[in-house]
Design a protein around this motif. Structure first.
Motif, mmCIF file in Angstrom:
data_model
loop_
_atom_site.group_PDB
_atom_site.id
_atom_site.type_symbol
_atom_site.label_atom_id
_atom_site.label_comp_id
_atom_site.label_asym_id
_atom_site.label_seq_id
_atom_site.Cartn_x
_atom_site.Cartn_y
_atom_site.Cartn_z
ATOM 1 N N LEU A 191 0.812 -1.187 -0.009
ATOM 2 C CA LEU A 191 0.063 0.205 -0.138
ATOM 3 C C LEU A 191 0.796 1.276 0.046
ATOM 4 O O LEU A 191 0.485 2.340 -0.714
ATOM 5 N N ALA A 192 1.845 1.310 0.754
ATOM 6 C CA ALA A 192 2.635 2.571 1.062
ATOM 7 C C ALA A 192 3.267 2.861 -0.373
ATOM 8 O O ALA A 192 3.375 4.329 -0.470
ATOM 9 N N LEU A 196 -1.118 4.795 -0.264
ATOM 10 C CA LEU A 196 -2.274 4.374 0.392
ATOM 11 C C LEU A 196 -1.982 3.625 1.877
ATOM 12 O O LEU A 196 -0.997 3.494 1.916
ATOM 13 N N ARG A 197 -3.183 3.683 2.577
ATOM 14 C CA ARG A 197 -3.365 3.063 3.873
ATOM 15 C C ARG A 197 -4.782 2.493 3.856
ATOM 16 O O ARG A 197 -5.595 2.827 3.246
ATOM 17 N N ILE A 198 -4.947 1.141 4.772
ATOM 18 C CA ILE A 198 -6.082 0.826 5.205
ATOM 19 C C ILE A 198 -6.093 1.311 6.560
ATOM 20 O O ILE A 198 -5.508 1.297 7.615
ATOM 21 N N LEU A 199 -7.396 1.901 6.751
ATOM 22 C CA LEU A 199 -7.725 2.705 8.129
ATOM 23 C C LEU A 199 -8.902 1.907 8.456
ATOM 24 O O LEU A 199 -10.056 1.609 8.053
ATOM 25 N N GLU A 333 -3.046 8.606 1.507
ATOM 26 C CA GLU A 333 -2.270 9.200 2.872
ATOM 27 C C GLU A 333 -2.864 10.467 3.021
ATOM 28 O O GLU A 333 -2.959 11.058 4.063
ATOM 29 N N LEU A 336 -6.371 10.639 4.925
ATOM 30 C CA LEU A 336 -6.701 10.236 6.149
ATOM 31 C C LEU A 336 -7.481 11.369 7.034
ATOM 32 O O LEU A 336 -8.364 10.878 7.704
ATOM 33 N N PRO A 359 -5.106 3.010 11.802
ATOM 34 C CA PRO A 359 -4.538 2.648 10.597
ATOM 35 C C PRO A 359 -3.500 1.222 10.742
ATOM 36 O O PRO A 359 -2.845 1.227 11.615
ATOM 37 N N THR A 361 -1.089 -2.008 8.880
ATOM 38 C CA THR A 361 -0.376 -2.389 7.817
ATOM 39 C C THR A 361 -0.330 -3.736 8.046
ATOM 40 O O THR A 361 -0.185 -4.372 9.206
#
Length: 370
Positions: A191-192, A196-199, A333, A336, A359, A361
């Motif tokens: 993702l990084a 992007l991030r999974i929140l 990112e 967020l 958040p 990872t």
């Protein structure tokens, strides 16, 4: 380490081994595991750490840092109640291969958030016992042991996904699992590099599945499969024809399971092609199906998903068994804060308890701590 200090204080010696097992988030593939389908979870940075030593007798002494009070002393497996059932269920299934044990556990998974703290507890303890007694179980066999303990001893008819994710996941990757064959492979979830991030959005609405709506959904799916003459809903290849033969809830459950399996495979294809930014639409479609066809969402989950997308998320869905717990959102990112503000405002407008944001990872599966 906090759990080692607690073990030493309670039992008067250092533990022989210490294992950590994580919770999980399911990226996609909800309520497909017990229908022999496909799932795509990844491990989260939070989990359960178990400090364990063998005993010469059959007594089990248990301490949880999340359950204040003196250690539990059990001389019979039938004495287990509450959280101890998940631990004693593992010991019960190992039978004569192990005797008693001193066990202290410490967890940092948000309780009731749908991140599978129960599987992390089972897998951490089972992994430690596998290590201590040199039982030779593979990670998948450890996962199956944990699942069986939850099915038979606790009475929760869960599928294999949660325990498999806790035992098998790798850092930076999701786990594509065929819940029938138990074949699996890791899928890069970088993702990084895409910004992007999974929140994780913890609705703070806790749930309890055992013996309730979860079991009811499973029974509905099994009934539909029998009427369609297939071993499981995973085997439905002509969805339109199948829907013509079903009515009511069984029709809706079948539609969700079949289409959700297709969404898992499609999302895996996008990840393997490096199209991480394109998976949001599949997350949205999964949530709508869980809300409307499987009917396991809640007002808090629906508001979290809708507000996250409105705030700029590329996609969002409830995750876990439903009826509360958490949603996940795929967020750039730089969005967020906007997504968090949007969800927080939407909750305040409706008088909901403020949500918690985590958040996440992709983390490592069960492993021994030095």
């Amino acid at each position: 380490m906090r759990v080692v200090e607690a073990f030493r204080g309670a039992f008067g010696a250092d533990p022989e081994t210490v294992w950590h097992a994580p919770g999980r988030v399911n990226l996609i593939g909800e309520h497909t595991d017990y229908n022999d389908g496909f799932v795509l979870p990844f491990a989260v940075p939070w989990g359960v750490t178990a400090a364990v030593s063998r005993r010469a007798d059959s007594t089990i002494r248990l301490l949880s840092l999340q359950a204040p009070g003196d250690p539990l002393t059990l001389t019979s497996h039938d004495q287990a109640t509450g959280w101890s059932r998940y631990v004693v269920g593992v010991l019960d299934l190992l039978g004569d291969r192990v005797r008693g044990a001193d066990i202290a556990v410490d967890g940092d998974i948000p309780q009731g958030a749908g991140l599978s703290s129960s599987a992390a507890l089972e897998v951490s303890v089972a992994s430690a016992l596998n290590d201590l007694y040199d039982l030779g179980m593979t990670p998948m066999e450890v996962a199956l042991l944990g699942q069986k303990a939850e099915n038979d001893f606790v009475g929760m008819p869960c599928g294999i996904m949660d325990q498999a994710a806790s035992a098998l996941c790798e850092e930076g990757k999701a786990l594509f699992l065929d819940c029938r064959s138990l074949g699996s492979r890791t899928i890069p979830l970088d993702l990084a590099s895409h910004g992007l991030r999974i929140l994780i959005i913890d609705t703070q609405v806790h749930h309890e599945h055992a013996g309730g709506e979860y079991a009811k959904r499973r029974a509905e799916c099994e009934s539909a499969a029998r009427k369609l003459g297939v071993p499981a809903l995973r085997d439905v290849t002509d969805l339109a024809g199948a829907l013509d033969l079903l009515q009511g809830v069984e029709r809706r459950r079948t539609m969700h399971v079949v289409t959700e399996n297709h969404r898992v495979e499609a999302l895996v294809g996008l990840l393997r092609a490096g199209a991480v930014t394109e998976i949001g639409a599949l997350l949205n479609a999964s949530h709508l199906s869980l809300r409307d066809q499987y009917e396991v969402s809640s007002p808090e989950l629906d508001v979290a998903v809708e507000a996250a997308v409105r705030g700029g998320a590329r996609g969002a869905r409830m995750t876990g068994g439903g009826f509360g717990g958490s949603a996940i959102a795929l967020v750039a990112e730089d969005r967020l804060r906007s997504v968090q503000d949007s969800v927080t405002s939407a909750y305040a407008e409706r008088g909901f308890q403020p949500p918690r944001f985590l958040p996440a990872t992709p983390a490592r599966g069960a492993h021994r701590l030095s």
